[in-house]
Write a protein that holds these residues in place. Structure first.
Motif, short mmCIF file in Angstrom:
data_model
loop_
_atom_site.label_atom_id
_atom_site.label_comp_id
_atom_site.label_asym_id
_atom_site.label_seq_id
_atom_site.Cartn_x
_atom_site.Cartn_y
_atom_site.Cartn_z
N GLN A 231 -2.91 5.27 -3.36
CA GLN A 231 -2.57 4.09 -2.54
C GLN A 231 -3.32 3.41 -1.73
N ARG A 232 -4.07 4.16 -0.93
CA ARG A 232 -5.17 3.79 0.07
C ARG A 232 -6.36 3.15 -0.51
N LEU A 233 -6.46 3.32 -1.93
CA LEU A 233 -7.56 2.67 -2.70
C LEU A 233 -7.17 1.15 -3.04
N CYS A 234 -5.84 0.91 -2.74
CA CYS A 234 -5.42 -0.42 -2.99
C CYS A 234 -5.17 -1.13 -1.76
N GLN A 235 -5.62 -0.57 -0.73
CA GLN A 235 -5.38 -1.01 0.66
C GLN A 235 -6.69 -1.29 1.49
N GLY A 236 -6.94 -1.67 2.59
CA GLY A 236 -7.88 -1.56 3.59
C GLY A 236 -9.19 -2.12 3.00
N MET A 241 -10.26 -4.81 -5.10
CA MET A 241 -11.67 -4.68 -5.92
C MET A 241 -11.40 -4.09 -7.02
N PHE A 242 -11.07 -2.74 -7.21
CA PHE A 242 -10.61 -1.75 -8.20
C PHE A 242 -9.12 -1.74 -8.82
N ASP A 243 -8.27 -2.40 -8.20
CA ASP A 243 -6.77 -2.04 -8.30
C ASP A 243 -6.25 -2.79 -9.34
#
Ligand code: ADP
Ligand code: MG
Length: 449
Positions: A231-236, A241-243
């Motif tokens: 989930q953190r990949l889709c934030q911050g 970019m990749f979500d």
């Protein structure tokens, strides 16, 4: 810097032509055997006359190189290359001219560009630059279906491990794979992206729970942390970019040279930076997916797949991170099948050997990467790095002394166990295209959509 200072004394055109006329060797006054007796291990006959011109062998001849040719001749076990050296000694300059000159041989280029320094070159080659910015207009889906399940699974596992900063539990490893499968099934042929996998992890089906041998409720508990990590990949800093599904047009990826510019991703100043590292791995996964797609298409239509040079400049940022280095290693292993030269740029061998609780695993990783890269190009090393470099690369005493004192633009090339001291030579035109470090810093964003 003038041409003279770079050690070049002929007019630019002559020099440029010389770059593409490999094979000439200035006459030695002594034989190679004499040389080797005096200066062991760095005085060898060249690698033949076919290949891309690199520069001057310090013992007098032209130095040309083509990993695929050398592989076909049995000199190399693979086409992969590690470029290692302290900052500012010429690693990126070499990487750029290697790509530029290889284009003349029909090689494709894929670049993961952390500093945004490859753009003029890529544009000059008629290639495409895709600039990724947090929340920006361009999204790449690293889970693009590529026909090779293991790559997608490896990627998910690599990202999850990196985000969790620990190895995955058995349940998490199985759960991730199962969630990807479930997302594929549920998508009914549509493109699956990371949020779809997160959804499956957060609401495991009875089937998924069955794979773990627990109830759906327990599965949810077991997979909670890994779901949050993704989930953190889709934030911050990486949001947008990749979500989700890829937004850049399909034809973009047929470009002969494609560069993914990650220079806008800045989060803190830590040397090893997780968002940047994850972005690198996602970018690499995406390029792999596209390349496999192209290779499959070529096979179907019966033409030969073009060889691809994949340049990962500043790869040292990703390799020490748990999970990400393994991903590179898996890609390295596949390269023989897919006609790729992985060209990784590092500062030092110890970039491959990060300490920490995974020390021994990292050491295996380092050894694996070194074993799967038959060519190593070593620029100047810090004195404290010399023992490790010497041991890991199996260098002689002479070579050890040499790599501690090499000047800018000169490197020790270890090609399938043979050594060459080579001065990389560039034409004025090449300098214009590649010496962009300062100029690029203040460039306006491309606004690619
Ligand atoms: N082959 C070369 N000959 C002479 N000088 C070079 C050569 N390659 C690089 N340099 C000099 O070194 C500087 C840094 O090069 P660069 O390739 O950016 O280094 P790195 O990527 O190792 O940090 C260049 O701006 C140039 O002045
Ligand atoms: Mg560089």
């Amino acid at each position: 810097m003038t041409s003279h200072e770079r050690g070049l004394s002929q007019p630019p055109f002559t020099r440029l032509r010389r770059c593409f006329v490999p094979g000439e060797r200035a006459g030695h006054q002594v034989t190679t055997a004499h040389f080797q007796a005096v200066y062991p291990a760095v005085a060898e006959a060249g690698l033949g006359s076919e290949g891309v011109y690199i520069g001057r062998d310090m013992h007098g001849g032209s130095f040309v190189y083509d990993p695929w040719l050398l592989y076909a001749r049995g000199v190399l076990n693979d086409a992969n290359t590690l470029v290692i050296g302290r900052p500012d000694f010429g690693k990126s300059s070499l990487s750029k001219t290697w790509l530029l000159r290889s284009r003349l041989f029909g090689r494709r280029g894929e670049i993961v560009d952390l500093k945004g320094e490859y753009e003029p070159l890529v544009r000059a080659l008629g290639g495409t630059v895709i600039r990724l910015t947090p929340g920006g207009g361009t999204r790449l889906n690293p889970l693009t279906r590529i026909g090779r399940r293991e790559l997608r699974e490896n990627l998910l596992e690599a990202i999850a491990k990196a985000m969790l900063n620990r190895p995955l539990s058995q349940a998490e490893a199985i759960g991730l794979t199962a969630a990807l499968e479930a997302a594929d099934l549920a998508s009914d042929g549509a493109e699956v992206s990371i949020p779809d996998v997160i959804e499956q992890l957060r609401h495991p089906t009875a089937q998924l729970a069955d794979r773990l041998g627990v109830s759906p409720h327990s599965a949810q508990e077991e997979l909670r942390e890994v779901a949050l990590a993704l989930q953190r990949l889709c934030q911050g800093p990486l949001r947008g970019m990749f979500d989700g599904p890829t937004t850049a047009g399909e034809d973009v990826f047929d470009s002969p040279v494609i560069s993914l510019d990650l220079s806008e991703i800045t989060d803190g100043v830590a040397a090893v930076n997780l968002p940047i590292a994850i972005a690198m791995v996602c970018a690499v996964a995406f390029l792999d997916a596209k390349r496999v797609e192209r290779a499959d298409r070529a096979q179907r239509l019966g033409y030969e797949v073009e060889k691809t040079i994949r340049i990962n400049d500043e790869a040292w940022r990703a390799l020490p991170i748990a999970g990400l280095g393994d991903y590179y290693q898996a890609a390295f292993k596949l390269s023989r099948k897919t006609g790729v030269q992985h060209w990784l740029v590092l500062h030092r061998i110890s970039d491959l050997r990060a300490a920490g609780d995974e020390g021994s695993r990292q050491q295996r990783l380092a050894e694996g990467l070194l074993a799967d890269a038959s060519t190593t190009i070593i620029y100047r090393q810090h004195a404290q790095e010399l023992p490790l470099s010497t041991e890991a690369l199996g260098l002689s005493e002479t070579e050890r002394d040499l790599i501690g004192s090499l000047e800018q633009g000169v490197a020790l090339w270890r090609v399938g166990g043979r050594s060459f001291e080579v001065r990389h030579l560039l034409s004025d035109l090449e300098w214009e295209l590649i010496d962009t470090d300062q100029a690029m810093g203040s460039r306006a964003p491309l606004g690619f959509a």
